[in-house]
Structures are given as C-alpha cells and as structure tokens.
Scaffold this active site. Structure first.
Site, PDB file in Angstrom:
ATOM      1  N   LYS A  82       0.827  -1.197   0.000  1.00  0.00           N
ATOM      2  CA  LYS A  82       0.000   0.000   0.000  1.00  0.00           C
ATOM      3  C   LYS A  82       0.867   1.255   0.000  1.00  0.00           C
ATOM      4  O   LYS A  82       2.026   1.215   0.438  1.00  0.00           O
ATOM      5  CB  LYS A  82      -0.880   0.036   1.260  1.00  0.00           C
ATOM      6  CG  LYS A  82      -1.955  -1.019   1.352  1.00  0.00           C
ATOM      7  CD  LYS A  82      -2.702  -0.880   2.667  1.00  0.00           C
ATOM      8  CE  LYS A  82      -3.794  -1.930   2.811  1.00  0.00           C
ATOM      9  NZ  LYS A  82      -4.915  -1.685   1.884  1.00  0.00           N
ATOM     10  N   ARG A  90     -10.508 -11.253   2.024  1.00  0.00           N
ATOM     11  CA  ARG A  90     -11.373 -12.286   1.443  1.00  0.00           C
ATOM     12  C   ARG A  90     -10.714 -13.666   1.508  1.00  0.00           C
ATOM     13  O   ARG A  90     -11.396 -14.683   1.548  1.00  0.00           O
ATOM     14  CB  ARG A  90     -11.727 -11.914   0.002  1.00  0.00           C
ATOM     15  CG  ARG A  90     -10.554 -11.799  -0.945  1.00  0.00           C
ATOM     16  CD  ARG A  90     -10.883 -11.017  -2.202  1.00  0.00           C
ATOM     17  NE  ARG A  90     -11.086  -9.604  -1.905  1.00  0.00           N
ATOM     18  CZ  ARG A  90     -11.462  -8.700  -2.818  1.00  0.00           C
ATOM     19  NH1 ARG A  90     -11.659  -9.070  -4.072  1.00  0.00           N
ATOM     20  NH2 ARG A  90     -11.627  -7.442  -2.472  1.00  0.00           N
TER      21      ARG A  90
END
Length: 520
Positions: A298, A372
């Site tokens: 990120k 996920r």
C-alpha cells in the site's frame, strides 16, 4: 561509576546470547502498562439533585413539567425563547449560572422518530460535551424504564476514551457519577444491568481492539484479549486453531496471508449457547491485525489506519460478549480469522495459487486483497464443522464501498432475502444503517481464473465491493443463508458522532446483537 556501568554491560552481554535479538518479535518493550482513565459510573434515581451539571432531554421548546424549581424554570424559558431553541433532534443549548446548577444542557430529542434512539444519541452527545465538567451529571426528561436504560447506554458509549498511551500532561477527566432520573428507576437499573451494560462493554471491547496499535494487538494477543474479556462467562466455549492445526486441515488461504509475518495466524471460534440445541447463527469476521498490502504494498500515507483492518472480527467478538454476558436466549458463533499481512521474505506473491480447506483453488493477483482470503477458509471451516443455520460475514473489505456509500451506510450483500431483511431491520433499530448492494451472476464469471477455480481480484477495476462479496460467498455452501457486510466506510470515525467519539467506532456490535436476538 563508569567502571561499574561497563562491568554491568559486559555481564549482561554474557548472559544474553548474541542470537536472542534475531529470535525476538518486536522490540520486547511494551509501550504501556497503564489502563484507560476511569469513566463516570452510571446510577439511577427517582429525584434529581439541585446542583451539579444537569442535562434536560427535550422533545420541543417546552420544558418537561416539574423537572426543576419555578425560578429555574422561568430562567430557562427565557433562555429558550432568546435562543429560539426548538428541541429538535440533535440540537443542544448549553447554559451556565442558572439556579444552583454549574451548567444546564438542553438536549433535543425531537417529537418525531424513534424516541429511544434519539434519547440514546442525546445522552451520548452530552457525555462528550461534559467530558471535562468537574461536576456530577444528572439526566432528566420524564423518562420511563426503557428510555432511562437507553440514556445510560448512550452515555456509556459516548464517554468511551482510549488514553492508556498518554504520558505527557495526562489529566484524568472527572469521574463524578452520572445519574439517570426516572420514576421507574429500579426497573431501569435492572434493565441496564441485565442488558445494556453488556452491550456497552461489547462496544468498548471492539473499539479497544481496533484502536490498539499492531505491535500490541496481533493474532495471538487478539486471542488473549478476547479470552480475558469473556473470563468465565457461562455457556461460552472458545476454540483456537494455530498454524500447525490449520495446515493439517489444508487451510492454505488463511495461513498464506500471514506467511510473510513473524506473528503467526490464528482462527478463533467463540461459541455461546443460550437456547438449547438449535442451529447457531454464525458471524465470521476479517481479522487482519495489520495490512501493509503484502508484496502489493500500500502507499505509506494513511497506512497506519490498517491497524483497524480487524474491525470485522473485533465487532463480532464485541457482539458475542454482549449476548453472552446478558444471557441472551440465542445460539451464536463468533469467528475471528486472524492474520498479519506483511511483505516478508516468505510472503506470498502475486501469481501464487493457494488451496482452501475444501480443496478449492485461488489465484492471487493482488496480495492486498487478503481479507477475502482469510474469510474463505474461515467460512468453509464453520459451515463444515458447526452447521450454522445462517452465516454473516463482516469485513473492512473494499475501498470501493466507501466510494459508493461513504460513512452513512455499510454495504449489505446477500443471497437470502429473509436474512437481508433481518439485517436491515436490525440496522434501522440500532442506528447502524445498511444499504443492500447487488450480487450479479456475471460477477462470478468475471472472477474465473485461467489456472485456478477463482482469482482474488479482477484487474482493471469494476464493481470492487460486489466482486469482493462474490468471492467471499463462493466459499459458503449455497444451502446456507448467507450475507456479507462491507464496513470499510463505517469502522472508523474521523469526527465524533452522537455515541461515537472520534476513532474506532465499534460499528456493527449493536446491529449483530439485535440480529442475533431476533433471528429464528
């Protein structure tokens, strides 16, 4: 003196092996051993004192009858007229120097809408406004049992604070009690003690877990903190799977996320049975205790907020704590899928393929779509081993849901209309609103991999939140009622709300608590 210091240093070097630093995780120095400063205790009474700080809950511009003496009533009416205060929901008017009170706050709850919610919110706002008021606090407004208990809940949530790391010029706020006035004071206190106090404790647990820095809360310590919160609470069973156990079960998707970190992953299952042998409602949360993005790193700006990427798991544990401590007549399972996503030398790479417990395979195109992945194995484990009657996922899953719904709603995705309606009703009742989003059949086609069963993202954009939800649902048996809540826009408050001081919101604890109590 210098010689003694040198002798001590050499002795320490002799005692401590040279390789010890390499084996240490973190610095080995705790940032604090302090607790948060004490909050105001909450009491109930039938009559109000004539001094201190007074909060008057108002439905309109007319003072409730017989709340204060005649002279104070006259002065307040003059102030109301001068300020044109109408008692609208969310409004307030602060006054000093009236009667024997150090301060009087008129707090509007409005004449329309859900009075319980408005009273809770007005009390929470008052708690924040009166944080530094060096007086006892009294709340009045002709409150019945339910309204008085709601006022107590609002005040408890509103006065939450996280200050255990403050050391310079730390000044503890006043701890004089807050007293809720009601003609049903005894019944209100019983309701608070039996029901709402546990809910406030659950919200505080969630906020604490999400606010703690990642060098304090990581998979192992998340487990420790939750265990301590439950203590010996009746009808609660806690199981924890460590990495060797998960590897033995073939849970490569969950373990793979944490393989770049020196802090090992965990799967924590808290089961509360308060209603016999019926099938439980399962709540499975994303517990990424810090998310760097892994190899798909990120940007640095704002990355600190990723300490709260475990808010889904934190909220679920808070809801379980509320249900268990209040002895709710429900069966519920809370699951925290815990990993730290780091770009270490052993981290998984874009292009890797991992296998879940059921044997399904996932091509990883982006290691920053990791939440996920932990949910995939957690969902399969719970469905296979606990046979839930329904399953709800909660996760700070996608940035795209923030673009769609901002911080007004969480995104709701579901294959089951009845479960979706129950979640929406619980959200409306608690003020934690959701907005149902589509799960189009084409989303699954978009996520098909050329070399595996499914890929974890679709490159080039698209409906990110819907695609993420589709991925999560792919690992839940279609015969199990299933829903997913994407809370990326609501888990953190950039500014204070009525019952939410700035910071981790604990959003979802109240919703899940209400859902569990009403789901059959």
């Amino acid at each position: 003196m210098h010689r003694s210091f040198l002798t001590l240093a050499l002795a320490s070097a002799t005692i401590t092996p040279a390789f010890a630093q390499a084996d240490m995780i973190g610095s080995g120095i705790s940032p604090s051993a302090a607790a948060h400063s004490q909050t105001r205790p909450i009491n109930f009474a039938t009559t109000a004192p004539t001094s201190g700080a007074l909060v008057i809950l108002m439905r309109n511009a007319t003072l409730p009858a017989n709340m204060v003496d005649a002279a104070t009533t006259q002065a307040l009416n003059a102030a109301i007229a001068s300020a044109k205060f109408e008692g609208k929901e969310g409004s307030s008017l602060s006054l000093r120097g009236i009667g024997g009170y150090a301060r009087i706050v008129l707090s509007g709850v409005g004449a329309e809408g859900d009075r319980i919610t408005h009273i809770r919110n007005a009390s929470g706002k008052a708690a924040q406004d009166l944080r530094d008021e060096a007086q006892q606090v009294t709340i009045i407004g002709g409150l019945n049992q339910d309204e008085a208990a709601a006022a107590a809940l609002g005040y408890a949530m509103g006065q939450y604070r996280f200050d255990r790391y403050k050391t310079v010029d730390r000044k503890a706020p006043p701890t004089n009690p807050v007293t809720i006035i009601s003609s049903d004071a005894g019944s209100a206190e019983a309701l608070w003690q039996s029901r709402h106090a546990a809910l406030a404790e659950g919200v505080a647990l969630s906020r604490d877990l999400a606010t703690e820095p990642a060098n304090v809360i990581y998979p192992e310590t998340f487990v420790d903190r939750v265990r301590a919160a439950f203590g010996n609470t009746a009808n609660v069973k806690i199981e924890v799977l460590d990495e060797p156990m998960m590897r033995k079960l073939g849970m490569g998707s969950l373990v793979g996320v944490g393989q770049g970190s020196r802090r090992p992953s965990r799967l924590m299952i808290v089961e509360y049975r308060g209603a016999g042998d019926g099938a439980p409602l399962a709540m499975v949360g994303k517990g990424i205790t810090f998310d760097t993005g892994g190899i798909s790193l990120k940007p640095g700006a704002g990355m600190w907020e990723m300490k709260a990427d475990m808010s889904g798991a934190a909220n679920i544990m808070g809801a379980l704590l509320s249900l268990a401590k209040s002895k709710a007549p429900v069966n519920v399972i809370g699951v925290a899928a815990l990993s730290e996503n780091m770009p270490g030398s052993n981290a998984q790479r874009p292009g890797d393929v991992v296998r879940t417990m059921s044997g399904k395979t996932i091509e990883i195109l982006n290691t920053d779509a990791e939440g996920r992945l932990v949910l995939a194995d957690a969902n399969e484990y719970i469905v296979a081993n606990k046979k839930p009657g329904a399953l709800v996922n909660m996760a700070t899953l996608t940035g795209s849901i923030v673009g769609a719904l901002n911080d007004e709603y969480a995104g709701l995705f579901s294959r089951d209309d009845r479960l979706a309606a129950a979640i929406a009703a619980a959200g409306t009742a608690t003020g934690e609103e959701v907005w149902r989003m589509p799960l189009h059949k084409n989303y699954l086609d978009d996520m098909k991999s050329d070399i595996a069963d499914i890929k974890n993202i679709v490159e080039g954009g698209g409906p990110g939140a819907g695609l993420g939800a589709t991925f999560v649902g792919f690992f839940v048996d279609k015969n199990v009622p299933w829903a997913h809540l994407d809370i990326a826009g609501v888990n953190w408050a950039d500014s204070s709300g009525p019952v939410t001081p700035k910071g981790a919101s604990g959003w979802g604890v109240q919703l899940l608590d209400a859902l569990a109590r009403n789901w059959r």
